[in-house]
Structure formats: C-alpha cells, structure tokens
Motif scaffolding. Structure first.
Motif, PDB file in Angstrom:
ATOM      1  N   SER A  12       1.447  -1.181  -0.017  1.00  0.00           N
ATOM      2  CA  SER A  12       0.516   0.198  -0.373  1.00  0.00           C
ATOM      3  C   SER A  12       0.964   0.985   0.074  1.00  0.00           C
ATOM      4  O   SER A  12       0.103   2.327  -0.636  1.00  0.00           O
ATOM      5  N   CYS A  13       1.628   0.952   0.785  1.00  0.00           N
ATOM      6  CA  CYS A  13       2.729   2.662   0.491  1.00  0.00           C
ATOM      7  C   CYS A  13       3.431   2.368  -0.587  1.00  0.00           C
ATOM      8  O   CYS A  13       3.661   3.241  -1.033  1.00  0.00           O
ATOM      9  N   VAL A  14       4.014   1.782  -1.176  1.00  0.00           N
ATOM     10  CA  VAL A  14       4.777   0.730  -2.672  1.00  0.00           C
ATOM     11  C   VAL A  14       3.662   2.122  -3.912  1.00  0.00           C
ATOM     12  O   VAL A  14       3.450   3.110  -4.372  1.00  0.00           O
ATOM     13  N   LEU A  15       2.350   1.630  -3.515  1.00  0.00           N
ATOM     14  CA  LEU A  15       1.367   1.766  -4.638  1.00  0.00           C
ATOM     15  C   LEU A  15       1.111   2.858  -4.150  1.00  0.00           C
ATOM     16  O   LEU A  15       0.892   4.034  -4.763  1.00  0.00           O
ATOM     17  N   ALA A  16       0.907   4.180  -2.855  1.00  0.00           N
ATOM     18  CA  ALA A  16       0.524   5.098  -1.922  1.00  0.00           C
ATOM     19  C   ALA A  16       1.569   6.282  -3.016  1.00  0.00           C
ATOM     20  O   ALA A  16       1.355   7.279  -3.643  1.00  0.00           O
ATOM     21  N   LYS A  17       2.976   5.717  -2.622  1.00  0.00           N
ATOM     22  CA  LYS A  17       3.989   6.761  -4.061  1.00  0.00           C
ATOM     23  C   LYS A  17       3.633   6.804  -5.565  1.00  0.00           C
ATOM     24  O   LYS A  17       4.387   7.487  -6.043  1.00  0.00           O
ATOM     25  N   THR A  18       3.109   5.427  -5.670  1.00  0.00           N
ATOM     26  CA  THR A  18       3.343   5.406  -7.302  1.00  0.00           C
ATOM     27  C   THR A  18       2.339   6.183  -7.754  1.00  0.00           C
ATOM     28  O   THR A  18       2.105   7.472  -8.368  1.00  0.00           O
ATOM     29  N   ILE A  19       0.854   7.267  -6.706  1.00  0.00           N
ATOM     30  CA  ILE A  19      -0.174   7.330  -7.405  1.00  0.00           C
ATOM     31  C   ILE A  19      -0.045   8.769  -6.924  1.00  0.00           C
ATOM     32  O   ILE A  19      -0.252   9.709  -7.560  1.00  0.00           O
ATOM     33  N   THR A  20       1.575   9.252  -5.643  1.00  0.00           N
ATOM     34  CA  THR A  20       1.862   9.932  -5.222  1.00  0.00           C
ATOM     35  C   THR A  20       2.288  11.109  -6.575  1.00  0.00           C
ATOM     36  O   THR A  20       2.625  12.224  -6.882  1.00  0.00           O
ATOM     37  N   VAL A  21       3.634   9.766  -7.578  1.00  0.00           N
ATOM     38  CA  VAL A  21       4.159  11.036  -8.441  1.00  0.00           C
ATOM     39  C   VAL A  21       3.275  11.105  -9.191  1.00  0.00           C
ATOM     40  O   VAL A  21       3.316  12.127 -10.671  1.00  0.00           O
ATOM     41  N   LEU A  71       0.442   1.014 -12.799  1.00  0.00           N
ATOM     42  CA  LEU A  71       0.456   2.371 -12.703  1.00  0.00           C
ATOM     43  C   LEU A  71       1.293   3.513 -12.671  1.00  0.00           C
ATOM     44  O   LEU A  71       2.292   3.712 -13.599  1.00  0.00           O
ATOM     45  N   ALA A  72       2.538   2.383 -11.508  1.00  0.00           N
ATOM     46  CA  ALA A  72       4.431   2.251 -11.724  1.00  0.00           C
ATOM     47  C   ALA A  72       5.268   2.241 -13.663  1.00  0.00           C
ATOM     48  O   ALA A  72       5.275   2.812 -13.443  1.00  0.00           O
ATOM     49  N   PHE A  73       4.251   1.103 -14.169  1.00  0.00           N
ATOM     50  CA  PHE A  73       4.959   1.015 -15.289  1.00  0.00           C
ATOM     51  C   PHE A  73       5.180   2.252 -16.377  1.00  0.00           C
ATOM     52  O   PHE A  73       5.356   2.417 -16.892  1.00  0.00           O
ATOM     53  N   LEU A  74       3.060   2.891 -16.431  1.00  0.00           N
ATOM     54  CA  LEU A  74       2.478   4.011 -16.924  1.00  0.00           C
ATOM     55  C   LEU A  74       3.436   5.266 -16.506  1.00  0.00           C
ATOM     56  O   LEU A  74       2.963   5.913 -17.642  1.00  0.00           O
TER      57      LEU A  74
END
Length: 801
Positions: free
Chosen positions: A616-625, A713-716
């Motif tokens: 979830s933290c990694v997902l939050a970081k990705t969404i933040t970017v 999300l990170a890949f995009l």
C-alpha cells in the motif's frame, strides 16, 4: 471277533454285577442281558433287531410268542450307521435306545424321538479338530473315511467349516467296510491302489480318520502290503487325527504288525473314567468262568493266538492260565475305554429308571408286589418320562442326566498314542474338549506332552500345500487350485506383513512406517523447520541480516531527511514502507521453530497485513508520482490531492481491506497446530494447519491485486518528467515482487514437509528484499556515494535540461 471289543461285553456284565449286588437299586431283583451282533451288515442288523423283539420258540414278527420276555430298552450300536438301522425298527415300538457311540444328536433327535445319547453328540468335536489344526497351522490335510452314510455326513459338515477357518482338504478317500481282515485279497489290493499315493505325500502331514475301529485295521493292512518289514517311518510319517467312533485295534494277521505307523496319533475319545473295580472284576477271568459267556472261547483263542481242543499240538494249545493283563492294549485294555464306559453308564441309567418307576408305584400304592412282577407289566414307552428327568451320580461321582435333546452333557478326552521301544502301545490323555466353552477355546491341551512320530525331522511338523510366506510377503492365489495352495508376493509399497503366511499385507499406524524388509513398522520422526538445522538458522540469519539492513537504511534516510532526494517522495511514506519491510523480514521468524497455538494464529495474518501495508505504501508512492505530474499542468486542480491525507488514506484503506479478510479468517476457521502424517512416508510434519485454504488464497489474491495495480501504475508513470521519479524503480521492484509470489504458488503446492515452510519464508524474504533493494538502493547510492547529486542546484540543472 475283534478281541478288543470283548471289553464292551465285560463292561455290561460288570455294570449288571454292580447293580445286582447293590441293595439300594432294584432290591430283590436280578438283572440280566442279551447280546446280539450286527456283523456290520444292514440286512443282519434288521433281522437281529426283530429277533430281539419277537423271537421265542419261533420267529413271528409283531407277535409276542414268549410271555416271559418283555424288552424294555436296547443299548447300541457303537457305530452310527448300525444305530440308525436299529432305530428304524425300535422307534415304531417306542422302545428306548441308548447310543453308546457318538452320533449326530440333532439328526437322531428328529428321526427317533425315543433315542438317548449316553455320550455327547459328535459335532462337539468338529471345532476341537479345527482348533487343533489351527494351533499347529496344519492347513493342508487329508481325510480317510469309511464308506458309510455317517462318514458322508461328516465330510459334508466339516468341509465347509474347514474352508471357513482357512483349512483345505487335500484329498478325501473312502475306505470300504470289511469285517474280516484275515484274508488280504483282491478288495484290499484295490483299495490300496487308491489310498497308497496320498499316504506317501510328504506335504500332507496331518490326516483325519473318520469311521469305525476296523477302519484303523484297513489302513494298517494297506501299509503292510507296501511295507511288510515295518521300516517306512519316513514314508508314512503322519499325524493321524482320529474321531470318537474309533479305537486302535489289531485283529487277525495284523496282531503281528503292530501299530508303529500310528505313533504320535491324536485321538478324540469318548470321555472315560478308570474304574479300579472293573480291573478287579476282569482280572480273574479265565476260560469257563461263566458258561453263558459265548464270546470268551473265541476271544481267548484270538487274543492269545492259541486253540482249545484235544487234537491241538501242545505248543499251540491254550492252557487257560494266560493273563488278560499281559495282552497289549490294541488287543485288550484292562482299563475302560470310552465306548465301554458309555455302556456302563447306559446300564446304570436304565437300572435307575426302572428303580424310579418301581419306587413311584410303591409310593402311590398302585401295586405292592414282587419287583419282577411289577416290571413285567411296564411297557417301554412308560420309561420315557422317567428317563427325561433322570439324574444320578455313578460310582465315580460323575452326574448322568439328559438334556432337552436327550443327550448327556460333557466333552471328549483327547489322547496321544505313545509307542514304546518294545512296540507296546499306550494312550496318554493330553487334553479334553470343553463343553459350553466360548468360541475359540473349545479344547484344552497340554501341547508339551504330545509325543510325535519319530520319523519327523522337526516337531511340531508342518502340513501345508507349499512353504509358508515369510514376513514381508502375502499370499497370492494360484489359478485353478484350492486357496491353501498359493504363491508369495512381496508386500506393495506402504504395507507390511509382520507374521508368517498372511493373507494380506496391511498398513502401519499413521505414526509409523514400514521398515526396509516390510516386516514391521518403525516410528515416524516428527519434523519441523527448526533453528538448529542449517536451513533454519540460514533463513533466520538472512532475515536478521535484511532486518539490520532495513534499520540501517531507515537510519540513513532519517539522518538525511532534509535532503532533496528524501523529501522529494514523501518522507512519511518512505519511513512507513521501511518499517513495514522491517516487520516483513521479522515476520518470517514466526515460521521457524516448533509450531504452537500462538505462532500459528499470527503467521499468515501477520504476513498478509504487513505485506499489505508495504505494498500500500508503494502504491501510495506511485499514485503520488502520477498526481504530482498531473498537478504541474496548467489549470489543473490536482494539487489538493498531493497532501499527506491522500497517502495516508490509500495506505490505511488498503491495509484495512486485508485486515478485514484476516479477521474473518481468524473468526471462522483460524489456523491451528497439526500433524501431517500422510505426505511423507517416514516422517510426521508438525505444521500449522491453515484452517481454511480459501481464506489463505484470498489473502494472497488480495495482495496480488494490490501488487498488480501498483505495477500497472508504476509502469505507466515510469517515464514521467519529474525529479527523482521513483516510478521506474517501483516498476522493477513490483516486477520482482509479483514474480516471486507467482512462482510461490506452484512451488508451495509441489513441496512437502518442512520445505513448504522454507518456500514461504524464502518468498517473504525475497519479495521484501526486492522492494528494499529496488526502491532504496538508488537513494542510498546517491546519498552516500554521490552526494553532489543530492542538491537543489542539481535539481534545477536537471529541470533545465
């Protein structure tokens, strides 16, 4: 005549003698008796029975031509066939008939309602024979039977019983009934040809003989034809098992042959008692002791091999001074045999019945006359009510009474034939058939007292169709042969045979496994992934090492918290991610050591929730970017989503979803310590049972869903023009993470034992290490090795470029 049968007549005379001198039984009355011979011939049996009933001065059936004659009862015959023939006539006149030989009680009870068994029914010996065979494991046995109806009934009754108890009849040979064995003619030669081959079969050690006493003489004559020197101990070695109708006798030419071939025989005999008075009674018997004894002369000549007469040579003449006690047992026995003892009891039973009738009439004052006159008016049918209530103790103190089948209770004696070095012969009591015993305990035998045939190489001998199957093997039936003939097949995998000659192999208990030879079970070793073994402490060392590295990374980032590279990607999320990774590494330690109740409850939920927080933290970081890039566009209102609240909501909501799944899991079917006894052959796996497989895979699925969203999300967002864009590192880290857990499922399912736990620990460590290295290695590299890149000026220069 058969010399040994003379004892039956003497037993009757002795019983009459006892009664006549006893003032308490039929006082003032002298009893007598009349003996007839059936000559083993049906026609003569019928004729003799009719003569016994009606012959006076002349024979007129159904007419009483002699008023002084009033037949009250008949004792006989010794053989079942003779008894049946006599019963055909006697039952028409309701005359009590006492059977002094062992017969089928049920059959006689139904055919002749006035038939009384002075000995137990012969069917009581069936289970005794079966137990004897089972005790010595004699499953391949022969049977020699007289050619008679009773023998046929014996075969038809016992053969299915033998099959039910795992015993097979190798052969059933009929022996004709022949009263005279002095002439060894064509008949014996014909029978010998059929019987000799089975007698020499070395596999058939146990052989059952059913018939009458002359059947023994038949067998002895057959063997004599092939071994006149009596040397064939190895050829004719057998354990002969004889039934109650038989006795070991010698007659005619056989007197000189001996009975060595029957050494060690086991005989079921009618129960008897050694009456000392009988020995004293027969001791003084000599020729002429009783003029009315028509048997004595013939008996004396045959027993002592001498002759009476003036023209007889002196060396062949009977002196009359010969002693009965000097005769061998096959010719004459000074002790009462079972058949003679039953005749003795029958005489006393009849005397007590007549006495009861006479006493009853005196009590009721029906007539007070001389006993002889009273008893002359009694009809045979009047004896039955008194016989059915009869109960008395004979001179040996044994109770004589009849049950509802008009059968005397009690069992049989089991005797062992002992041949002494001088060829003398004796029967030793070794046990008995116990009446009313529980199933499986019908016989009591002192097995150590049995004397075996000297020709056996090992004792007790074996009697099987083929060699026994050794432990580790099971029987395999041979097509077209009886079930006692079989091959031996090795026990299949996972099964054992710990005894000799087992029908089927069987599985060990769950906590044991077969040994190498499949002859027994060994205890399984309880295994789990412990800290003491190399794999256990190796994984623990890796987990602690990565935990220390995580703490070190966290310390470095906190020390450089004000640097641009740390501030650029949400310091709070970074710290939360590192702390969750620390707990991920430490959670793997819950899987090591002996599973307990608490550790099993914590393992999977802790793993699922902690990893959900990390992802979830990694997902939050990705969404933040992504949001940060979108917020840079002119006119965008996305800046309001860049705060901590959005990140915290993402982490909290995603983690709560996994926590909810784990709560349902713990509330419905929580994990618990268990033992897996089936997966491994030689070991018991001590593990944590997940309780619900569905919930376990649901936790993995939820974690996989978060990972897939984050990876997408990170890949995009991996090429977005942003400073210190972590998306490309998150993409690679999530690729490692997903690869680990996708490969985990098939690997986990294909692994057994403690290695299953090792696979899960490895997956936890590998996926956690992937996140730690892929996301934080570039940051640590810049902070420690390229600090010049961690400045605002460098950031501005990158933006201009």
């Amino acid at each position: 005549m058969v010399p040994k049968f003379y004892q039956h007549a003497l037993a009757m005379a002795f019983a009459i003698h006892e009664i006549n001198k006893n003032p308490k039984i039929l006082p003032n009355l002298t009893l007598g008796f009349h003996i007839c011979d059936s000559y083993y011939n049906a026609k003569l049996t019928y004729r003799t029975t009719l003569e016994l009933l009606f012959k006076g001065q002349r024979f007129v059936p159904n007419y009483d031509c002699d008023g002084r004659k009033n037949l009250q009862a008949v004792i006989g015959g010794l053989g079942s066939d003779t008894a049946f023939l006599m019963a055909d006539i006697l039952r028409l006149y309701k005359i009590p008939q006492f059977a002094s030989g062992s017969l089928d009680a049920d059959e006689m009870h139904s055919l002749h309602p006035h038939f009384y068994h002075i000995v137990p029914s012969e069917d009581r010996q069936y289970m005794g024979i079966i137990q004897l065979l089972q005790h010595f494991r004699w499953i391949w046995v022969g049977m020699l039977v007289a050619d008679s109806d009773s023998a046929e009934r014996f075969v038809q009754t016992t053969e299915p019983l033998f099959s039910q108890n795992g015993i097979c009849l190798a052969f059933v040979q009929r022996i004709p009934r022949q009263p005279n064995f002095d002439d060894l003619g064509e008949t014996i030669a014909t029978v010998s040809h059929k019987i000799y081959a089975p007698l020499t079969n070395q596999k058939i050690t146990a052989c059952i003989i059913y018939g009458e006493s002359l059947t023994i003489a038949w067998i002895r004559a057959i063997i004599f034809l092939h071994d006149p020197e009596n040397t064939g101990y190895q050829t004719y070695r057998k354990v002969w098992i004889t039934t109650t109708q038989m006795d070991f006798i010698l007659t005619g030419a056989e007197m000189f042959w001996g009975l060595q071939v029957f050494e060690g025989a086991i005989a079921f005999m009618i129960h008897t008692k050694d009456l000392i008075e009988f020995g004293e009674f027969v001791q003084p018997i000599k020729p002429g002791w009783n003029e009315r004894d028509g048997f004595l002369k013939d008996f004396w000549e045959q027993a002592f091999d001498c002759f009476f007469g003036e023209t007889v040579p002196d060396n062949e003449k009977c002196t009359g001074e010969e002693k009965l006690a000097s005769l061998p047992e096959p010719l004459f026995d000074m002790h009462l045999t079972g058949h003679s003892y039953s005749i003795y009891n029958a005489i006393h039973a009849l005397a007590h019945t007549l006495h009861a009738i006479y006493s009853s009439r005196l009590r009721h004052k029906i007539m007070v006359e001389d006993p002889d006159v009273v008893l002359q008016h009694i009809q045979p049918w009047q004896l039955h009510p008194f016989l059915q209530k009869l109960s008395f103790n004979n001179s040996e103190g044994e109770t004589v009474s009849f049950n509802e089948k008009r059968e005397i209770g009690g069992g049989f004696d089991i005797m062992n034939v002992v041949i002494f070095p001088n060829n003398s012969f004796h029967q030793v009591k070794i046990g008995r058939v116990v009446p009313g015993a529980v199933e499986g305990e019908e016989i009591v035998i002192d097995w150590d007292r049995i004397v075996w045939h000297r020709g056996f190489n090992e004792v007790p001998p074996i009697s099987v169709c083929n060699e026994y199957c050794h432990p580790g093997f099971q029987k395999k039936s041979k097509e077209g042969e009886k079930f006692c003939c079989y091959d031996c097949a090795l026990c299949p995998a996972g099964r054992i045979a710990n005894l000799t000659d087992m029908d089927d192999c069987f599985e060990c208990p769950e906590d044991e496994y077969p040994n190498e030879n499949k002859t027994g079970c060994l205890p399984k070793l309880v295994i789990f992934l412990s800290y003491e073994e190399p794999l256990g402490w190796g994984l623990a060392l890796v987990a602690l090492s990565f935990s220390l590295i995580t703490v070190w990374v966290l310390g470095i980032l906190m020390k450089h918290k004000d640097t641009p590279i740390v501030k650029a990607n949400n310091r709070d999320l970074t710290y939360t991610l590192l702390i969750s990774l620390l707990f991920c590494f430490l959670s793997s330690l819950l899987f090591l050591g002996r599973p307990g109740k608490l550790s099993c409850l914590l393992q999977q939920p802790a793993f699922g929730i902690i990893f959900s927080v990390a992802v979830s933290c990694v997902l939050a970081k990705t969404i933040t970017v992504v949001v940060a890039f979108m917020a840079t566009k002119p006119g965008s209102n996305m800046k309001k989503w860049l705060g901590r609240r959005t990140s915290n909501c993402i982490v909290l909501s995603c983690s709560l979803g996994q926590a909810g799944i784990c709560s349902v899991w713990l509330g419905t079917s929580p994990p618990f310590p268990a033992f897996d006894m089936q997966s491994l052959t030689e070991e018991i796996i001590q593990l944590c049972n997940g309780g619900s497989v569905t919930m376990f895979y649901l936790v993995l699925s939820y974690l996989g869903f978060l990972s897939l969203v984050c990876f997408t999300l990170a890949f995009l967002a991996r090429k977005l023009p942003d400073t210190f864009n972590e998306a490309k590192f998150i993409t690679f880290s999530m690729l490692v993470f997903c690869s680990v857990w996708v490969s985990f499922v098939p690997t986990y399912l294909s692994t057994k034992g403690k290695h299953m736990v090792a696979v899960e620990i490895f997956s936890i460590l590998a996926s956690s290490a992937g996140l730690l290295i892929c996301i934080f290695a570039p940051k640590i590299y810049i902070i420690l090795l390229r600090p010049e890149l961690n400045t605002k000026e460098q950031l501005r220069r990158w933006k201009k470029e």
